[in-house]
Enzyme design. Structure first.
Site, short mmCIF file in Angstrom:
data_model
loop_
_atom_site.label_atom_id
_atom_site.label_comp_id
_atom_site.label_asym_id
_atom_site.label_seq_id
_atom_site.Cartn_x
_atom_site.Cartn_y
_atom_site.Cartn_z
N TYR A 1 -9.47 -5.43 -6.80
CA TYR A 1 -10.77 -4.87 -6.43
C TYR A 1 -10.90 -3.44 -6.94
O TYR A 1 -9.90 -2.77 -7.22
CB TYR A 1 -10.96 -4.90 -4.91
CG TYR A 1 -10.03 -3.97 -4.16
CD1 TYR A 1 -10.41 -2.65 -3.88
CD2 TYR A 1 -8.78 -4.40 -3.73
CE1 TYR A 1 -9.55 -1.79 -3.19
CE2 TYR A 1 -7.93 -3.54 -3.05
CZ TYR A 1 -8.32 -2.24 -2.78
OH TYR A 1 -7.47 -1.39 -2.11
N CYS A 2 -12.15 -2.98 -7.08
CA CYS A 2 -12.43 -1.59 -7.44
C CYS A 2 -13.77 -1.21 -6.79
O CYS A 2 -14.31 -1.97 -6.00
CB CYS A 2 -12.45 -1.39 -8.95
SG CYS A 2 -13.65 -2.42 -9.82
N THR A 3 -14.31 -0.06 -7.12
CA THR A 3 -15.49 0.45 -6.41
C THR A 3 -16.70 -0.46 -6.55
O THR A 3 -17.30 -0.87 -5.56
CB THR A 3 -15.85 1.86 -6.91
OG1 THR A 3 -14.68 2.67 -6.90
CG2 THR A 3 -16.92 2.49 -6.04
#
EC number: 1.14.-.-
Length: 322
Positions: free
Chosen positions: A178-180
């Site tokens: 996951y990331c922003t």
């Protein structure tokens, strides 16, 4: 009451034939609308965060969606009290997210499975799953999914090498990443697939989408989500708030980021207002005594005042050592 401003976060991997010409036109368009923000343009697509009034952001989204290349682009929308940026930048870059791979990844051809927030929430709890945070270490330190692996990296381009060095922990595991907002995971998960990992999935829409989902309500997220604008962070978990950030100087719970006042250092530090005052917003003695120290300049401190603060720090350090 609805706030008058909004922040838009968006990206789209789509071929842009003449990115430099697109950049020039897009900058003029944003200036005409009155938007502020940071937009990256490359031959592989667009990645941006902009702020403006409800009217300005509506017009921007409407115009972008009228372009066939961006017709299905997803905008993550946050309400805001005012602008989240001071200027507007539209930059032409070789890559939307910098990985510098010898064999580049095209997310339109190779990427991990997209999981909606509810699916991600369920799979995160599978004991045979490993969750990898695809962001930088300072982003993780402010907030992350419970139990997620923290790669020791200061820039996204360092992530593949870190994975190579820690391959053993991934063997036989289902991998979630996951990331922003999702733009980094599109490439990173694709790279993992190309490396031969078979069960790779990513959080569709990133942390920002997860926090807004009415079903999961940000559950299993601890801390805040770091964002690259004037807000610095945004809340995610709407059920409980667990502080994971720790003050750089004392280790006490804290969620307030500042930059070291020595401009040649500029280190990101989680720091309470009290410790910002005490340590002159500087990460070390060298930075506190640097002639270009911005904290000293901002507060018009005299040499005597600086020396008094330094002496107080030294006295406390001696007392703590005894």
């Amino acid at each position: 009451m609805e706030k008058q401003y909004r922040v838009l976060l968006y990206y789209k991997y789509v071929p842009i034939e003449d990115p430099e010409a697109f950049r020039e036109q897009h900058l003029a368009f944003c200036k005409e609308l009155g938007l502020l923000g940071r937009i990256l343009v490359s031959s592989e697509g667009i990645n941006g965060t902009v702020s403006g009034t409800v009217e300005q952001t509506e017009k921007y989204m409407e115009t972008m969606k009228a372009d066939p290349r961006f017709a299905d682009m997803v905008f993550k929308i946050d309400e805001a009290e005012g602008h989240a940026f001071k200027k507007i930048f539209v930059r032409h870059k070789k890559e939307l997210v910098t990985l510098r791979l010898e064999d580049d990844v095209d997310p339109n051809e190779t990427t991990g499975q997209h999981l909606k927030p509810a699916e991600f929430y369920e799979k995160m709890q599978d004991p045979n799953t490993i969750v990898i945070d695809a962001r930088n270490d300072y982003e993780y330190d402010l907030g992350h999914f419970r139990g997620a692996v923290r790669p020791d990296i200061e820039a996204f381009r360092e992530l593949p090498e870190w994975i190579e060095e820690h391959k053993d922990m991934l063997e036989g595991k289902k991998i979630l990443t996951y990331c922003t907002g999702g733009v980094r995971c599109e490439k990173f998960s694709g790279w993992l697939v190309k490396q031969g990992f078979e069960d790779v999935a990513q959080l569709d829409g990133g942390i920002v989408t997860y926090g807004k989902d009415p079903e999961v309500q940000g559950k299993l997220w601890d801390g805040q989500c770091y964002v690259f604008d004037e807000r610095i962070s945004v809340p995610v978990n709407r059920v409980e708030h667990v502080i994971v950030g720790k003050d750089y100087f004392t280790g006490e719970p804290c969620e307030r980021y500042v930059n070291c006042a020595n401009p040649s250092c500029n280190k990101k530090m989680i720091c309470t207002p009290e410790n910002e005052y005490k340590y002159m917003r500087s990460c070390s003695h060298e930075c506190r005594t640097n002639p270009r120290n911005l904290y000293v300049k901002e507060h018009n401190m005299t040499e005597e005042e600086v020396n008094a603060r330094l002496a107080a720090i030294e006295t406390e350090d001696h007392a703590a050592a005894e």
